[in-house]
Design an enzyme around this catalytic site. Structure first.
Site, PDB file in Angstrom:
ATOM      1  N   GLU A 178      -7.961   2.238   1.245  1.00 41.34           N
ATOM      2  CA  GLU A 178      -9.256   1.799   0.590  1.00 41.34           C
ATOM      3  C   GLU A 178     -10.429   2.595   1.639  1.00 41.34           C
ATOM      4  O   GLU A 178     -10.796   2.042   2.630  1.00 41.34           O
ATOM      5  CB  GLU A 178      -9.469   0.330   0.995  1.00 41.34           C
ATOM      6  CG  GLU A 178     -10.922  -0.338   0.372  1.00 41.34           C
ATOM      7  CD  GLU A 178     -11.243  -1.754   0.610  1.00 41.34           C
ATOM      8  OE1 GLU A 178     -10.387  -2.181   1.570  1.00 41.34           O
ATOM      9  OE2 GLU A 178     -12.195  -2.185  -0.090  1.00 41.34           O
ATOM     10  N   LYS A 220      -7.895   2.136  -3.507  1.00 42.76           N
ATOM     11  CA  LYS A 220      -8.844   1.062  -3.608  1.00 42.76           C
ATOM     12  C   LYS A 220     -10.370   1.605  -3.484  1.00 42.76           C
ATOM     13  O   LYS A 220     -10.455   1.970  -2.302  1.00 42.76           O
ATOM     14  CB  LYS A 220      -8.751  -0.044  -2.955  1.00 42.76           C
ATOM     15  CG  LYS A 220      -9.564  -1.259  -2.915  1.00 42.76           C
ATOM     16  CD  LYS A 220      -9.267  -2.660  -2.593  1.00 42.76           C
ATOM     17  CE  LYS A 220     -10.382  -3.658  -2.614  1.00 42.76           C
ATOM     18  NZ  LYS A 220      -9.886  -5.100  -2.439  1.00 42.76           N
TER      19      LYS A 220
HETATM   20  P1  13P Z   1     -15.466  -6.907  -1.905  1.00 46.95           P
HETATM   21  O1  13P Z   1     -14.976  -6.850  -3.303  1.00 46.95           O
HETATM   22  O2  13P Z   1     -16.403  -8.229  -1.563  1.00 46.95           O
HETATM   23  O3  13P Z   1     -16.314  -5.806  -1.756  1.00 46.95           O
HETATM   24  O4  13P Z   1     -13.991  -6.846  -0.974  1.00 46.95           O
HETATM   25  C1  13P Z   1     -13.260  -6.220  -1.436  1.00 46.95           C
HETATM   26  C2  13P Z   1     -12.336  -5.880  -0.361  1.00 46.95           C
HETATM   27  O5  13P Z   1     -11.074  -5.792  -0.385  1.00 46.95           O
HETATM   28  C3  13P Z   1     -12.889  -5.239   0.796  1.00 46.95           C
HETATM   29  O6  13P Z   1     -12.180  -4.711   1.826  1.00 46.95           O
END
Ligand code: 13P
Length: 343
Positions: A178, A220
């Site tokens: 991510e 992600k």
């Molecule tokens: P948000 O959808 O609140 O951005 O969080 C997703 C997430 O996994 C952040 O690390």
């Protein structure tokens, strides 16, 4: 030798059309902030009750393939003593563990951060695998400013992500990488696209260097969108176009799946933008990836606001959860309409 067959099978189970991944992995500190905002005491027991409310909601498995949890949550349990991970597995939901340990300032790089958590990671992954986790998340944070991000910051974060991903695959766990390009800021959508493209290109170079197999990896990603302070607000169509163009320019075709974070957009906006992405995806045939939602705030905000820590509001809060999941599930196939919000 990594078992790529097993990794890609589990990745495919997680990224499924019309389903998503619930990100319930707030650290105790962030969860406390969210509880405080709706007047709930910042206590471990309230955090446990909140996660219990989410995970025991009847029917979530209809919309959710996996749930991301923080270390403290995967070890926690229901009132009856059932481990949350076992409860989720019994519903056919895959437990996912957040393995990074948050960010620290990037020394010598003003205004930028790096993610930590590689120490002992191999050991921790073995334990998480035994607890049932089949995927693990690591979040890097990229801030768009007048002088950021620097290429040095992107490279350093990409190396950390790649090293974590390699260790996950070695442990039989699907890495959910991510690199979050933050929504906050006054940048326009063009700048968001340039930064996200560069971030992803550097990331996938680093993953290739560490010999991470993309067939057993989930990306992600943030959506490509003008910053929250930008005077020109991106339309869903603009977000979808820019996001898909970015992926075409930077993401290898063999990546197992791409899921989105909500990033501080309102729940409705995150759903509307996902819907536009799915619509454009359906209208073309050059996109090899499966897309899904993996929101935290975008799903949980209305749940927390409804619950407010009150036992008598639990049912209504669970209904709010199902509503957001159902609408995002529709959006994932491009069949959502804003009028459905009122129903
Ligand atoms: P948000 O959808 O609140 O951005 O969080 C997703 C997430 O996994 C952040 O690390």
């Amino acid at each position: 030798m990594i078992d790529i067959q097993k990794l890609s099978t589990n990745a495919a189970k997680l990224v499924v059309k019309s389903k998503g991944i619930l990100a319930a992995d707030q650290s105790p500190e962030s969860m406390n902030k969210q509880l405080k905002a709706v007047g709930v005491p910042e206590e471990a027991e309230m955090r446990r009750l909140y996660r219990q409310l989410l995970f025991t909601t009847a029917g979530i498995e209809q919309y959710v393939t996996g749930v991301i949890m923080h270390d403290g949550t995967i070890r926690n349990h229901t009132d009856e003593g059932v481990l949350f991970s076992d409860l989720l597995i019994s519903k056919g939901i895959i437990p996912i563990i957040k393995v990074d340990k948050g960010t620290v300032p990037h020394t010598n790089f003003e205004g930028e951060v790096l993610t930590q958590g590689l120490d002992d990671l191999s050991k921790r992954l073995v334990e998480y695998y035994d607890m049932g986790a089949r995927a693990a998340k690591w979040r890097a944070v990229i801030t768009i400013g007048s002088t950021t991000p620097t290429v040095e910051n992107l490279r350093a974060d990409a190396f950390l992500l790649a090293r974590y991903a390699a260790l996950c695959q070695e442990a039989g766990i699907v890495p959910m990488v991510e690199p979050e390009v933050l929504f906050s800021g006054s940048h326009d959508i063009k700048r968001a696209e340039a930064v996200t493209t560069q971030t992803l290109q550097i990331l996938f170079d680093a993953l290739a260097e560490q010999k991470v197999d993309c067939r057993g990896l989930i990306l992600k990603s943030s959506m490509v969108i003008a910053g929250s302070e930008c005077t020109v607000v991106s339309t869903p169509e603009e977000v979808a176009e820019a996001t898909l163009r970015t992926f075409k320019n930077a993401v290898p075709e063999d990546v197992a799946g791409i899921v989105f974070l909500s990033g501080g957009q309102t729940p409705e906006r995150a759903t509307e933008n996902l819907n536009a992405i799915a619509k454009q995806e359906a209208s073309r045939n050059d996109l090899p990836w499966q897309f899904a939602f993996s929101y935290s705030r975008g799903i949980e905000e209305p749940v927390l606001e409804t619950w407010q820590g009150k036992p008598e509001k639990k049912g209504a809060a669970q209904e709010a959860l199902i509503k957001r999941l159902r609408l995002n599930s529709l959006a994932d196939t491009g069949s959502y309409d804003t009028t459905m919000e009122a129903q």
